[in-house]
Design an enzyme around this catalytic site. Structure first.
Site, short mmCIF file in Angstrom:
data_model
loop_
_atom_site.label_atom_id
_atom_site.label_comp_id
_atom_site.label_asym_id
_atom_site.label_seq_id
_atom_site.Cartn_x
_atom_site.Cartn_y
_atom_site.Cartn_z
N ALA A 245 1.13 -1.65 -0.24
CA ALA A 245 0.24 0.40 0.19
C ALA A 245 0.90 1.41 -0.12
CB ALA A 245 -1.12 0.02 1.30
N PRO A 247 3.06 4.51 -1.10
CA PRO A 247 2.84 6.02 0.22
C PRO A 247 0.93 5.86 0.79
CG PRO A 247 3.55 6.55 -1.56
CD PRO A 247 3.56 5.48 -2.05
N GLY A 248 0.19 5.52 -0.46
CA GLY A 248 -1.08 5.13 0.54
C GLY A 248 -1.94 6.31 -0.88
N LYS A 250 -3.15 5.29 -3.77
CA LYS A 250 -3.87 4.48 -4.04
C LYS A 250 -5.08 4.02 -2.99
CE LYS A 250 -1.29 2.74 -7.92
NZ LYS A 250 0.18 3.06 -7.65
N ASP A 268 1.82 -3.11 4.58
CA ASP A 268 3.38 -2.95 3.59
C ASP A 268 4.55 -2.80 4.58
OD1 ASP A 268 4.41 -1.04 1.24
OD2 ASP A 268 6.58 -0.99 2.43
N ASP A 295 4.10 -8.64 5.71
CA ASP A 295 5.05 -8.98 4.69
C ASP A 295 4.00 -9.73 3.17
OD1 ASP A 295 6.75 -10.11 2.03
OD2 ASP A 295 7.73 -11.62 3.66
N ASP A 313 -0.94 -3.47 -5.97
CA ASP A 313 -0.54 -2.52 -7.00
C ASP A 313 1.12 -3.20 -6.43
OD1 ASP A 313 0.55 -0.84 -8.55
OD2 ASP A 313 1.26 0.26 -6.93
N CYS A 365 3.63 -0.36 -12.68
CA CYS A 365 4.20 0.60 -12.83
C CYS A 365 5.68 0.17 -14.33
CB CYS A 365 4.50 2.10 -12.41
SG CYS A 365 6.22 1.52 -10.63
#
Length: 414
Positions: A245, A247-248, A250, A268, A295, A313, A365
């Site tokens: 997640a 830095p948050g 999304k 995270d 994890d 992601d 990405c």
């Protein structure tokens, strides 16, 4: 002063393998300088490094060059080729800088190399097509060949060109607090994107310094990244999981789409990154996020809970964000071999955690099909109850944004 500071950052980057953006931000916060000039010198020198090295190569003639002199030469060549500074000014200031840092002998070397390089530009006419693309756009040859194989020559040329453009300053409107129309009325420097419903472009300085950011009306997020939560489209009241997640950006978008109703478990690996998620959630007023250290490759992290919707992601090679993170292009291709099994494990865990009838969005990405389409194809083949609902790749030139891949998967009853 600006060239001095830029050289400090470049030398630290080369010696200590620092993250370029972190080193730059730290330096700019500690000095009263022209931020735009320092940023341009640092990012431009690394972004165009292959081309700069090619121009200097014949005039260095195989000599072992110390780090300070090497980075100074590269920065000077960047000013010559891309900033179009007067050659005499570049040489004079570079020689003075070399003398101050490294003494008369270094100054003499820098003077000779720069004068020769400016007078005799490298001959690019004899290069093969792939080598020409690699050198002129400063992308490693392996990456040019991979993109050409996956996307064809013309699309590859567009991708390489986009990677060297200045990214648009983009933000997402936080609909928990304000509508896009109301934000633009409050601050006309924000302009509505023609592509996605919550994106705005900013025609000013640093978005993080605006009142709109401080009050939680907007958050900095690239436009293609905003499409990910929209594709998952979680509904109010759902139990949602964000596996990776930080830095948050999304995660908080999911909360906005859910009207702050339901639950989002956000994981995270690192405690300091959980703090980033919580800070973002607090500023934006997203109250349904439970951020936890864990994890995501270990299924036991999640207990026995099942989720209506899951966002994965995943970690990736980042080949879609080369305009924003210029140093990534120089990573070794072997990084793919390490990351693909991790992605596969994360997808397997997402499958185990997803309720029957639930949805998973897998996103990265990167624009490397081995990490994207091929990864999903293998996953669906291994799990006949999973089907692809929608799959799309956003290339960097599509919306003048980051390159992104996303796929919506549904878990059906067999």
């Amino acid at each position: 002063m600006e060239r001095d500071l830029a050289l400090d950052i470049l030398v630290a980057y080369e010696k200590d393998h620092t993250y370029l953006n972190i080193a730059l931000n730290h330096a700019l916060n500690s000095h009263q300088v022209k931020n735009d000039l320092v940023t341009a010198l640092v990012y431009g020198t690394i972004q165009y490094r292959l081309r700069l090295e090619y121009e200097l190569k014949a005039h260095i003639q195989g000599k072992r060059v110390k780090v300070t002199e090497r980075m100074l030469l590269l920065m000077s060549m960047y000013e010559h080729l891309y900033m179009h500074m007067p050659d005499y000014a570049i040489v004079d200031s570079s020689v003075a800088l070399a003398k101050k840092r490294r003494g008369a002998r270094a100054a003499s070397f820098v003077n000779a190399v720069l004068r020769a390089s400016f007078a005799q530009p490298a001959d690019l006419s004899s290069l093969s097509e792939d080598d020409y693309l690699s050198i002129t756009t400063s992308h490693p040859l392996w990456l040019v060949k991979m993109l050409k194989k996956q996307y064809g020559l013309e699309t590859t040329k567009k991708i390489l060109a986009s990677d060297n453009e200045v990214p648009i300053k983009c933000a997402r409107v936080n609909t928990l607090k304000i509508s896009r129309e109301a934000l633009i009325q409050k601050d006309p420097r924000f302009k509505a994107s023609p592509y996605t419903k919550d994106a705005v472009y900013y025609e000013g300085g640093n978005i993080a310094h605006t009142q709109a950011f401080k009050e939680g009306f907007v958050t900095i997020q690239d436009e293609s990244s905003q499409c990910v939560a929209q594709l998952l489209s979680p509904q109010p009241g759902m139990q949602v999981l964000d596996m990776c997640a930080a830095p948050g950006s999304k995660t908080t978008h999911l909360a906005a789409l859910m009207d702050n109703q339901g639950t989002i478990d956000a994981f995270d690996l690192y405690k300091h990154k959980i703090a980033l998620i919580n800070d973002n959630a607090s500023r934006l007023g997203a109250t349904i996020i439970n951020a936890k250290v864990g994890d995501a490759t270990n299924l036991e992290t999640f207990g026995k809970k099942q989720y209506d919707a899951i966002l994965l992601d995943g970690p990736c090679t980042g080949l879609g964000v080369l305009a924003r993170k210029v140093e990534i292009r120089y990573h070794e291709p072997s990084a793919m071999d390490e990351i693909i099994p991790i992605q596969k494990k994360l997808l397997e865990n997402a499958y185990q955690l997803c309720k029957m009838g639930g949805n998973i969005v897998y996103s990265t990405c990167t624009i490397n099909k081995k990490e994207n389409e091929k990864q999903v194809a293998t996953f669906v083949k291994d799990h006949p109850d999973m089907r692809v609902v929608e799959e799309k790749t956003i290339l960097p030139f599509d919306m003048h944004s980051d390159g992104f891949y996303m796929c919506l998967l549904k878990k059906d009853e067999l």
